[in-house]
Design an enzyme around this catalytic site. Structure first.
Site, PDB file in Angstrom:
ATOM      1  N   TRP A 175       0.816  -1.232   0.000  1.00 33.85           N
ATOM      2  CA  TRP A 175       0.000   0.000   0.000  1.00 33.85           C
ATOM      3  C   TRP A 175       0.839   1.267   0.000  1.00 33.85           C
ATOM      4  CZ3 TRP A 175      -3.036   2.669   4.363  1.00 33.85           C
ATOM      5  CH2 TRP A 175      -2.441   2.527   5.620  1.00 33.85           C
ATOM      6  N   ASP A 176       2.036   1.207   0.571  1.00 38.67           N
ATOM      7  CA  ASP A 176       2.946   2.354   0.489  1.00 38.67           C
ATOM      8  C   ASP A 176       3.121   2.821  -0.951  1.00 38.67           C
ATOM      9  OD1 ASP A 176       3.888   0.655   2.901  1.00 38.67           O
ATOM     10  OD2 ASP A 176       4.921   2.564   3.229  1.00 38.67           O
ATOM     11  N   ASN A 212       2.600  -8.567   1.214  1.00 41.10           N
ATOM     12  CA  ASN A 212       2.809  -7.360   2.018  1.00 41.10           C
ATOM     13  C   ASN A 212       3.980  -6.511   1.501  1.00 41.10           C
ATOM     14  OD1 ASN A 212       2.643  -6.862   5.567  1.00 41.10           O
ATOM     15  ND2 ASN A 212       3.989  -5.718   4.236  1.00 41.10           N
ATOM     16  N   ARG A 221       0.933 -13.102   3.805  1.00 41.95           N
ATOM     17  CA  ARG A 221      -0.087 -12.065   3.989  1.00 41.95           C
ATOM     18  C   ARG A 221       0.031 -11.005   2.899  1.00 41.95           C
ATOM     19  NH1 ARG A 221       3.994 -10.493   8.314  1.00 41.95           N
ATOM     20  NH2 ARG A 221       4.644  -8.381   7.756  1.00 41.95           N
ATOM     21  N   GLU A 290      10.472 -11.106  10.490  1.00 36.54           N
ATOM     22  CA  GLU A 290      11.088  -9.770  10.571  1.00 36.54           C
ATOM     23  C   GLU A 290      10.808  -9.084  11.903  1.00 36.54           C
ATOM     24  OE1 GLU A 290       8.289 -10.476   9.244  1.00 36.54           O
ATOM     25  OE2 GLU A 290       6.927  -8.764   9.358  1.00 36.54           O
ATOM     26  N   GLY A 324      -1.903  -3.260   7.505  1.00 32.05           N
ATOM     27  CA  GLY A 324      -1.106  -2.040   7.402  1.00 32.05           C
ATOM     28  C   GLY A 324      -1.133  -1.237   8.702  1.00 32.05           C
ATOM     29  N   ASP A 326      -0.318  -1.801  11.847  1.00 36.81           N
ATOM     30  CA  ASP A 326       0.311  -2.662  12.837  1.00 36.81           C
ATOM     31  C   ASP A 326       1.047  -1.771  13.833  1.00 36.81           C
ATOM     32  OD1 ASP A 326       1.600  -2.204  10.367  1.00 36.81           O
ATOM     33  OD2 ASP A 326       3.052  -3.783  10.689  1.00 36.81           O
ATOM     34  N   GLU A 578       7.925   8.947   8.702  1.00 40.40           N
ATOM     35  CA  GLU A 578       6.839   8.069   8.245  1.00 40.40           C
ATOM     36  C   GLU A 578       5.509   8.408   8.913  1.00 40.40           C
ATOM     37  OE1 GLU A 578       7.028   4.003   9.672  1.00 40.40           O
ATOM     38  OE2 GLU A 578       7.993   4.608  11.526  1.00 40.40           O
TER      39      GLU A 578
END
Ligand SMILES: *[C@@H]1O[C@H](CO)[C@@H](O)[C@H](O)[C@H]1NC(C)=O
Ligand SMILES: *[C@@H]1O[C@H](CO)[C@@H](O)[C@H](O)[C@H]1NC(C)=O
Ligand SMILES: *[C@@H]1O[C@H](CO)[C@@H](O)[C@H](O)[C@H]1NC(C)=O
Ligand SMILES: *[C@@H]1O[C@H](CO)[C@@H](O)[C@H](O)[C@H]1NC(C)=O
Ligand SMILES: *[C@@H]1O[C@H](CO)[C@@H](O)[C@H](O)[C@H]1NC(C)=O
Ligand SMILES: *[C@@H]1O[C@H](CO)[C@@H](O)[C@H](O)[C@H]1NC(C)=O
Ligand SMILES: *[C@@H]1O[C@H](CO)[C@@H](O)[C@H](O)[C@H]1NC(C)=O
Ligand SMILES: *[C@@H]1O[C@H](CO)[C@@H](O)[C@H](O)[C@H]1NC(C)=O
Ligand SMILES: *[C@@H]1O[C@H](CO)[C@@H](O)[C@H](O)[C@H]1NC(C)=O
Ligand SMILES: *[C@@H]1O[C@H](CO)[C@@H](O)[C@H](O)[C@H]1NC(C)=O
Ligand SMILES: *[C@@H]1O[C@H](CO)[C@@H](O)[C@H](O)[C@H]1NC(C)=O
Ligand SMILES: *[C@@H]1O[C@H](CO)[C@@H](O)[C@H](O)[C@H]1NC(C)=O
Length: 630
Positions: A175-176, A212, A221, A290, A324, A326, A578
């Site tokens: 989505w970024d 993702n 995912r 991660e 997204g 999270d 961000e």
């Protein structure tokens, strides 16, 4: 193998227990199966040894030898009994630095923005021009020439260049990328934008969906489905019909993935009717590689969960990452930390993502349905097959909108909310997710036809903007999670702003869908307090500009001939954050599972959009307290 099936079947039973998933994920079509990067003793031993501050570092390190030799080396160096020194030796002897197979493209030329001179303020103009050049710092390609033939790496290879968010996010994300692409298109970087979209097309063809991000450990995912929006943005800019024809079967396939793997039957508690809606859900059964240490501790450290509960928690944690957001109070049962909470991950022990039917996910899929129903007519080859598909999508959109109206629309609050499958009721909570229906145009007739009602849709947005001086807050809950107060996130403020600009166009539905995006021009709609919705959008835009700009200035940003470094002791050259702190313009957001990242793809992309819409903002004095009120 038997073991894996068993775990999966336990999980499927668990999920269907409360949410009757339509179809389980097709386990053969893709999976994260690397013994180094996905699951197993090597990952566990290295991550729990805590060599790196960020769990993501290790899983981004390619090997210097074949996988079998790495495994042999691990066993020789103590295996799961390895000491911290042995783990360090294992890493030194077997791995390259994180990101070795991603190479920055140094030969790209970035044209100056064609509309740069419309920006009236010299500081803002200089800053935006500098930011435009920053794409050069974020544009990469996959290049494994430094790796041996059979070396292993977690990177999902792609054949075209791409823009990364920045910081620890050294690969591209789903989505970024939409917000990056918006920015690239405003800068006439059309080829790069197309390359990014085509990398996603390749992913859909290869994996059946968009992971993702571009790593093997993201294969369990996806992320909020923005591919249709990317294609729409590209088409608006280029009018390239051939591209649309190519996009159609891929968009069909991605849509089918969401319907097959992430839909849920919901019974309308009032009318007894059943609907199919979508939610974020995964079959993940272990810590996210991660974020291994974080997840491992969330689930295991001083807890008494049963194995089934642990598996469910891993699945819901990964599903939260798929959203997204999270992490956020939207997904946790508890809305505030316990009084004796020591670690912020304790909040996550009440995570329950798959039991929430999210309003933004269903808005995004409604948009896909609506666009595909039109695009199969416009860009299909006039065969029966396309006619049939167009009809199918028209029906899907209609049914989904009806479900959203009956389950998620709250007449009292004039808002759409998430639906909680446990309580069988709405999650009454303001977050910018409630603004997605307006942004995509998913409004039931009864609301569309009523201007008073439409004007009230942004009442709570106005309250939030009056309450805090910065950009739009992510929620009103103070949870220590990063998708909650006091953080404001660029993509959410973007959806608020563009939705507000479009609201009059959406009222004029026919024109809106013919045109896609229009600039605000209709008669003024005012909120209940009497504030024009277009004014709300402008105030938020001005705060966005000031937040990003002062964040950059305060971290050493300078513009030759226009702006000196504000503080010469700062060695950095300006950071684009961000996320932002909604309490203070110029401060970055914080909290979450990792340190605040800079770069930053979506922040930059949205800054271009803001100045393209509102070129006449005045740059603030970042040393002062900044108030941009209503
Ligand atoms: C780890 O140590 C235990 C106890 O000394 C031993 O039984 C086990 O075999 C060892 N495991 C490995 C992988 O070396
Ligand atoms: C830039 O370099 C890459 C190889 O790293 C090459 O594939 C590409 O064609 C080059 N682009 C230009 C514009 O020279
Ligand atoms: C790009 O990166 C270089 C080197 O890290 C840095 O000096 C420069 O300020 C960056 N450019 C922008 C526009 O961020
Ligand atoms: C992802 O799912 C696959 C099954 O599709 C499983 O083998 C793997 O362990 C999962 N990865 C993680 C990190 O849970
Ligand atoms: C594990 O939990 C204990 C008890 O709450 C706490 O003292 C410790 O810091 C935690 N460890 C980690 C790594 O979070
Ligand atoms: C969903 O509803 C249940 C039952 O009322 C509640 O306990 C839970 O906190 C809710 N979940 C979320 C994520 O709000
Ligand atoms: C129309 O497009 C479909 C794929 O979308 C293709 O299978 C079919 O052969 C095409 N028909 C004609 C007549 O071009
Ligand atoms: C329009 O919405 C307003 C505000 O919710 C409501 O009071 C009014 O009755 C609605 N009008 C119609 C015709 O439904
Ligand atoms: C927010 O929560 C944190 C941690 O629980 C607490 O220290 C802080 O005082 C809270 N802030 C407000 C404004 O409630
Ligand atoms: C949108 O529609 C209006 C009215 O039909 C038209 O004047 C305008 O040119 C259209 N804009 C675009 C971008 O197609
Ligand atoms: C909305 O507010 C504006 C500015 O305050 C005012 O001029 C306008 O008349 C209002 N419109 C309506 C429909 O009330
Ligand atoms: C910005 O300011 C210029 C001159 O100061 C003016 O001509 C232009 O119309 C303004 N643009 C907007 C969008 O307000």
């Amino acid at each position: 193998m038997l073991h894996l099936r068993l775990i999966c079947s336990i999980l499927i039973t668990q999920i269907s227990f409360y949410s009757s998933v339509i179809a389980a994920k097709n386990l053969d079509s893709y999976s994260c199966d690397s013994p180094i990067y996905c699951n197993g003793p090597i990952l566990k031993t290295v991550q729990l040894a805590r060599i790196f501050a960020d769990s993501k570092t290790f899983v981004d390190m390619p090997t210097v030898k074949a996988e079998a030799k790495v495994i042999a080396s691990f066993n020789q160096l103590g295996g799961t009994n390895a000491t911290k020194d042995q783990v360090m030796q294992f890493l030194n002897e077997n791995f390259l630095p994180a990101g070795t197979d991603l190479k920055r493209l140094t030969n790209i030329t970035i044209p100056e923005l064609k509309w740069i001179d419309t920006i009236s303020d010299p500081e803002y103009r200089g800053w935006i021009s500098t930011l435009n050049k920053a794409w050069g710092n974020l544009t990469f390609e996959f290049d494994d020439s430094a790796l041996c033939q059979d070396c292993a790496s977690s990177t999902l290879p792609v054949s075209r260049p791409f823009v990364v968010p920045g910081g620890r996010f050294r690969e591209f994300y789903y989505w970024d990328s939409y917000f990056v692409i918006k920015g690239l298109l405003l800068g006439d970087q059309i080829d790069l934008a197309r390359n990014m979209i085509e990398n996603f097309f390749d992913f859909v063809e290869r994996y059946g969906f968009i992971p993702n991000g571009a790593r093997i450990y993201y294969l369990n995912r996806s992320q909020p489905p923005f591919l249709t929006h990317m294609v729409q943005a590209y088409y608006e800019k280029t009018g390239d019909d051939g591209f649309m024809t190519k996009a159609l079967p891929i968009l069909d396939q991605e849509y089918a993935h969401w319907m097959a793997n992430a839909s849920v039957r919901v019974r309308d508690p009032k009318r007894g009717k059943n609907y199919i809606l979508n939610h974020y859900v995964t079959l993940n059964t272990s810590p996210r590689p991660e974020s291994y240490v974080e997840d491992y501790n969330t689930v295991n450290n001083a807890t008494h969960f049963t194995d089934a509960e642990k598996l469910q928690m891993y699945a819901d944690i990964a599903a939260g990452a798929e959203s997204g957001w999270d992490y956020s109070s939207r997904w946790t049962k508890n809305k505030a930390p316990a009084a004796n909470q020591k670690e912020s991950y304790e909040m996550l022990r009440t995570i329950n993502t798959a039991n929430i039917v999210p309003i933004e996910l269903n808005s995004l899929l409604w948009y896909t349905e609506t666009k595909l129903s039109q695009w199969h007519v416009l860009f299909g080859n006039k065969t029966k097959n396309h006619e049939k598909k167009a009809k199918y999508y028209t029906k899907q959109a209609k049914v989904r909108l009806s479900a959203m109206e009956h389950l998620m629309w709250n007449q009292q609050d004039h808002a759409f909310y998430d639906f909680n499958l446990t309580s069988n009721a709405q999650s009454i909570q303001f977050t910018p997710a409630t603004l997605f229906p307006m942004w995509v145009g998913a409004l039931p007739e009864k609301i569309l036809k009523n201007r008073t009602e439409v004007a009230k849709l942004y009442d709570e947005t106005e309250n939030a903007l009056r309450k805090y001086p910065g950009i739009l807050t992510t929620s009103y809950y103070n949870t220590t999670m990063q998708w909650d107060w006091p953080n404001g996130w660029p993509p959410l403020s973007f959806v608020a702003m563009e939705g507000m600009l479009r609201i009059d166009d959406i009222l004029n539905k026919e024109e809106y869908f013919k045109n896609g995006t229009l600039r605000y021009k209709g008669p003024q709609l005012n909120t209940t307090r009497g504030t024009p919705i277009s004014t709300l959008a402008r105030v938020l835009a001005e705060r966005y500009a000031a937040s990003a700009y002062c964040g950059w200035v305060n971290t050493g940003g300078s513009i030759p001939g226009v702006l000196e470094k504000s503080n010469t002791s700062v060695t950095d050259d300006g950071h684009m954050f961000e996320k932002f702190d909604v309490n203070t313009i110029g401060l970055s957001g914080g909290q979450g599972e990792y340190v605040t990242q800079t770069g930053f793809g979506w922040t930059n992309g949205i800054a271009f959009w803001v100045f393209n819409q509102w070129p006449n903002f005045t740059a603030p004095d970042c040393t002062q307290v900044i108030q941009l009120g209503l």
